[in-house]
Design an enzyme around this catalytic site. Structure first.
Site: not given
Length: 341
Positions: A193, A158, A195, A282
């Site tokens: 991931d 991120h 996200h 995740d």
């Protein structure tokens, strides 16, 4: 498969972040690495200590002023009246016609996209060591290993060129990919991931030499919300070299594995010299963020699909938070890769 590790991550132990308007206990804790290391031991992966590479690889991706901020912010924060024990910005400009202020509070907001990236006294040391882990693992693959795994903590995908967010400070995946460009004309990044890797996408968005592909939960209802949509394809010279494959929030093994498998044609057509996998765990059904319902079987299928591409492969650890399945999920994805390689 060799795994690169370091103990320097332990000093980064964030106490809080804001979730739905409330301060919550941070999910990006040192225990994550301990559980991941248990997964490595279960898979009989030899562990290699990280070497030190200095600022060079980080400067290939990140702005000088941003690196200086990360290194100095915690110490300067102590001089503010009635400040918390962690640097957290509470004003976040959209940067439209904005100017970076002298105030540390203002600079914290300038360099942070959200309130999930608190900087403590040893955050810089931990984040810098994570980049050394990623580059050490990249060197293993350069030197002839079929694949290597980098246990990076804190994660990185991120993080933008000059902005932290989502528990991430330095973009380990992007740093490794850019570093590998020194020996490969084309590098592909596959982010699995749950996200979207918005920072990685932004860093390479206008470049045709690094293909970025991301499998993640639909951002219309999941972090990072504003990026990760299918219409984002790159810009300028990089147009067509970014592919987003969002899946429904709450998706299970079949949807997740199918999206990973769908990335194969695009990556193969790009013909990279090496593949960097941003390995988030995740998507697990047991992960506290609840983005998907993937089991160990689904992670194993993802590892098998990645192996079938037949590319030298670097796995860089991204997300995956505290649950009893974190270690076994890592064992499953790396085991699936090795079984199919």
């Amino acid at each position: 498969m060799k795994a690169v590790v370091t103990d320097l991550h332990k000093g980064h132990d964030p106490k809080r972040f804001v979730l739905r308007g409330k301060f919550a206990k941070g999910e990006e804790r040192p225990e994550r690495a301990e559980r991941l290391m248990a997964g490595l031991r279960a898979g009989n992966h030899p562990m290699v200590p990280a070497e030190t590479f200095g600022q060079g690889p980080r400067l290939g991706v990140h702005a000088v002023d941003y690196l200086r901020f990360l290194e100095e912010a915690a110490e300067e924060w102590k001089t503010l009246a009635d400040a918390s024990d962690e640097v957290l910005g509470n004003v976040h400009p959209v940067r439209r016609q904005g100017t970076m202020p002298a105030s540390l509070t203002g600079r914290a907001g300038w360099y942070m996209q959200d309130m999930a990236c608190g900087i403590g006294p040893d955050t810089w040391k931990a984040a810098a060591s994570a980049t050394d882990v990623a580059v050490t693992a990249a060197e293993l693959v350069i030197e002839g290993e079929r694949a290597a795994y980098a246990l990076c903590r804190p994660p990185g995908h991120h993080a933008y060129r000059d902005m932290a967010g989502g528990h991430c400070f330095l973009n380990n995946t992007a740093i490794a990919a850019h570093y590998l460009r020194s020996v490969h004309d084309r590098v592909a990044v596959l982010d699995i991931d749950i996200h979207h890797g918005n920072g990685t996408q932004a860093i390479f968005y206008d470049r045709p030499d690094v293909l970025t592909v991301s499998v993640h939960a639909d951002p219309s209802r999941f972090y990072p919300f504003y990026w990760g949509y299918a219409h984002e394809r790159g810009e300028g010279a990089g147009e067509g070299f970014n592919l987003n494959l969002p899946i429904p929030v709450g998706a299970g093994d079949d949807a997740y594995a199918a999206a990973v498998e769908a990335s194969v044609a695009t990556i193969n057509a790009f013909a990279p010299g090496i593949l960097v996998v941003a390995l988030g765990l995740d998507a697990s059904a047991d992960d506290p963020f609840g983005g998907a319902k993937v089991t160990e079987h689904g992670f194993r299928r993802a590892g098998e699909a990645i192996a079938r591409m037949g590319l030298p492969t670097l796995f860089v650890q991204e997300g995956g938070y505290l649950s009893d399945r974190l270690g076994p999920n890592l064992t499953a994805v790396l085991g699936g890769f090795e079984a199919a390689a």
